[in-house]
Design a protein around this motif. Structure first.
Motif, PDB file in Angstrom:
ATOM      1  N   GLY A 187      80.250  61.205  51.106  1.00 10.33           N
ATOM      2  CA  GLY A 187      80.286  62.129  49.959  1.00 10.33           C
ATOM      3  C   GLY A 187      80.742  61.359  48.731  1.00 10.33           C
ATOM      4  O   GLY A 187      81.784  61.665  48.151  1.00 10.33           O
ATOM      5  N   VAL A 232      74.796  62.727  55.805  1.00  7.45           N
ATOM      6  CA  VAL A 232      75.643  61.990  56.756  1.00  7.45           C
ATOM      7  C   VAL A 232      75.253  62.286  58.201  1.00  7.45           C
ATOM      8  O   VAL A 232      75.319  61.408  59.067  1.00  7.45           O
ATOM      9  CB  VAL A 232      77.153  62.266  56.497  1.00  7.45           C
ATOM     10  CG1 VAL A 232      77.515  63.721  56.705  1.00  7.45           C
ATOM     11  CG2 VAL A 232      78.022  61.392  57.373  1.00  7.45           C
ATOM     12  N   ASN A 260      81.778  68.324  50.316  1.00  6.59           N
ATOM     13  CA  ASN A 260      81.987  69.756  50.103  1.00  6.59           C
ATOM     14  C   ASN A 260      81.275  70.546  51.207  1.00  6.59           C
ATOM     15  O   ASN A 260      80.300  71.231  50.960  1.00  6.59           O
ATOM     16  CB  ASN A 260      81.552  70.194  48.699  1.00  6.59           C
ATOM     17  CG  ASN A 260      80.235  69.564  48.295  1.00  6.59           C
ATOM     18  OD1 ASN A 260      79.565  68.967  49.141  1.00  6.59           O
ATOM     19  ND2 ASN A 260      79.852  69.700  47.049  1.00  6.59           N
TER      20      ASN A 260
HETATM   21  C1  LIG Z   1      83.203  66.538  45.879  1.00  8.01           C
HETATM   22  S1  LIG Z   1      81.674  65.723  45.783  1.00  8.01           S
HETATM   23  C2  LIG Z   1      82.133  64.056  45.999  1.00  8.01           C
HETATM   24  C3  LIG Z   1      82.728  63.401  44.800  1.00  8.01           C
HETATM   25  C4  LIG Z   1      82.781  61.905  44.984  1.00  8.01           C
HETATM   26  N1  LIG Z   1      83.675  61.522  46.053  1.00  8.01           N
HETATM   27  C5  LIG Z   1      83.160  61.172  43.739  1.00  8.01           C
HETATM   28  O1  LIG Z   1      84.055  60.307  43.835  1.00  8.01           O
HETATM   29  O2  LIG Z   1      82.590  61.399  42.681  1.00  8.01           O
HETATM   30  C6  LIG Z   1      80.971  66.097  47.323  1.00  8.01           C
HETATM   31  C7  LIG Z   1      79.723  65.308  47.656  1.00  8.01           C
HETATM   32  O3  LIG Z   1      79.367  65.588  49.007  1.00  8.01           O
HETATM   33  C8  LIG Z   1      77.973  65.397  49.097  1.00  8.01           C
HETATM   34  N2  LIG Z   1      77.463  66.004  50.342  1.00  8.01           N
HETATM   35  C9  LIG Z   1      77.507  67.299  50.722  1.00  8.01           C
HETATM   36  N3  LIG Z   1      76.941  67.446  51.938  1.00  8.01           N
HETATM   37  C10 LIG Z   1      76.549  66.210  52.338  1.00  8.01           C
HETATM   38  C11 LIG Z   1      75.922  65.698  53.512  1.00  8.01           C
HETATM   39  N4  LIG Z   1      75.593  66.494  54.527  1.00  8.01           N
HETATM   40  N5  LIG Z   1      75.684  64.369  53.586  1.00  8.01           N
HETATM   41  C12 LIG Z   1      76.016  63.542  52.560  1.00  8.01           C
HETATM   42  N6  LIG Z   1      76.616  63.975  51.434  1.00  8.01           N
HETATM   43  C13 LIG Z   1      76.876  65.287  51.318  1.00  8.01           C
HETATM   44  C14 LIG Z   1      77.446  66.082  47.838  1.00  8.01           C
HETATM   45  O4  LIG Z   1      76.145  65.598  47.526  1.00  8.01           O
HETATM   46  C15 LIG Z   1      78.502  65.679  46.809  1.00  8.01           C
HETATM   47  O5  LIG Z   1      78.081  64.556  46.074  1.00  8.01           O
END
Ligand SMILES: C[S@@+](CC[C@H](N)C(=O)[O-])C[C@H]1O[C@@H](n2cnc3c(N)ncnc32)[C@H](O)[C@@H]1O
Length: 359
Positions: A187, A232, A260
């Motif tokens: 993420g 993921v 998230n």
């Molecule tokens: C809170 S944001 C992350 C912020 C990031 N850590 C940063 O430093 O800017 C959550 C991220 O989880 C990713 N996400 C949600 N479900 C996902 C999945 N199944 N596999 C990969 N990424 C996922 C979203 O695309 C989003 O970019």
């Protein structure tokens, strides 16, 4: 040293979560006083001792200490002299104590002294501009904290997640890790956490379906950053090995997770991916807790980690000032504890509640 109440500093935005967590996790604590950002609890055994301060550690607390005394503003200095006698040791006033002239002068008089491990910290809460509630606790980082954590976000940081990792580093004193290490971040988009880690000189392998910030990708630091642009759940061991080769590193030492997604999914993916490390030092798993309904799932995740066969020496769930409705699950292997000078810790869940349930 003993006190009549457990005193807790909280983030007012997370107080509902804190109260419900204490309710389900520590039935031996009874609420006594509550004001925004400060609560006290009475313990069924009558008094609160120093040992209880490593036991009653609610996730959603910012500080946990023993209530010492409540006095008027003019009496603080005198009461602290009494405290020094009672402790038979000097103390350091936490500069995040409520601001008022009387306390400011005392803090200044200490001339920015930094505490050593096990020194007594005094934290003062000013209630309705009149009463000073004095709380004390021994300084045992990262269980207990002192002073302010970073609060500024650089203008080029791609997201406010930067601050969450900056505060994690400050609380765990992760800058004691001197050689560059590799953080696998699940993420990772748009890249606030990666920006912080790269600035610290580390390598980052990110997994996300979303776009990374273009400025970050164009920066010279980006030669220590690779991403797997996939969900993921679809990422396998071979994908990670290939990406680590592209980064020219043998493995990853840290798994950071900032998804998230609901807790069971985010937690299970973090545990699965972390198994692919040949040299794991620790897990830094951010879990979203949008409401009190998510607390049982959080407690299950903490228990699973605590009882995991993967030999984590230190397990704690923390709430950082930068957190909204979320928390950080920290699990450290012995080698990390040695370098970070952190003793062992396992979370306490009431007397007979500490076995994980199978769900
Ligand atoms: C809170 S944001 C992350 C912020 C990031 N850590 C940063 O430093 O800017 C959550 C991220 O989880 C990713 N996400 C949600 N479900 C996902 C999945 N199944 N596999 C990969 N990424 C996922 C979203 O695309 C989003 O970019």
């Amino acid at each position: 040293m003993q006190g009549p109440y457990l005193a807790i500093q909280s983030n007012p935005e997370s107080e509902e979560l804190l109260k419900e967590e204490i309710n389900i996790r520590f039935p031996e604590l009874r609420p006594s006083f509550s004001a925004p950002g400060f609560l006290t609890y009475k313990c069924s055994q009558g008094v609160v001792s120093e040992k209880d301060l490593t036991k009653f550690l609610p996730v959603y607390s910012l500080k946990v200490g023993m209530f010492y005394a409540k006095v008027g503003r003019k009496q603080v200095a005198e009461k602290l002299k009494q405290l020094e006698k009672d402790l038979s040791a000097p103390y350091v006033i936490d500069p995040t104590s409520s601001q008022c002239l009387e306390i400011d002068q005392l803090v200044k008089a200490q001339n920015g002294s930094l505490p050593k491990i096990n020194d007594w910290i005094v934290w003062i809460y000013l209630y309705e501009q009149k009463e000073c509630w004095i709380t004390i606790y021994p300084y045992r980082p990262p269980i207990s904290s002192f002073g302010l954590l970073p609060s500024a976000i650089p203008k080029d940081a791609p997201s406010r997640a930067y601050l969450k990792m900056a505060q994690t580093f400050a609380r765990l004193k992760l800058n004691k890790v001197q050689d560059p290490q590799t953080f696998l971040e699940i993420g990772c988009a748009p890249g606030g956490v990666a920006y912080f880690l790269l600035q610290e000189g580390h390598f980052v392998l990110g997994i996300d379906t979303g776009d990374m910030d273009q400025k970050l990708l164009n920066s010279p630091m980006a030669d220590r950053l690779k991403t797997i642009r996939r969900s993921v759940q679809e990422v396998r061991k071979g994908d990670i090995e290939k990406s680590l080769q592209r980064l020219s590193v043998p493995s990853f030492e840290w798994l950071a997770n900032d998804l998230n997604l609901p807790i069971p999914m985010a937690f299970n993916e973090a545990m699965r991916i972390s198994q692919y490390s040949q040299d794991l030092w620790g897990l830094l798993i951010t879990l979203k807790t949008p409401s009190v309904e998510s607390l049982p799932q959080l407690m299950t995740a903490i228990k699973k980690l605590s009882h995991s066969e993967r030999d984590f020496c230190y397990v704690q769930a923390l709430h950082l000032p930068a957190h909204k409705k979320e928390c950080l699950l920290v699990a450290l292997k012995e080698k990390a504890c040695k370098v970070l000078e952190i003793g062992p810790l396992k979370p306490y869940f009431g007397d007979d509640q500490d076995r994980p349930k199978n769900n």
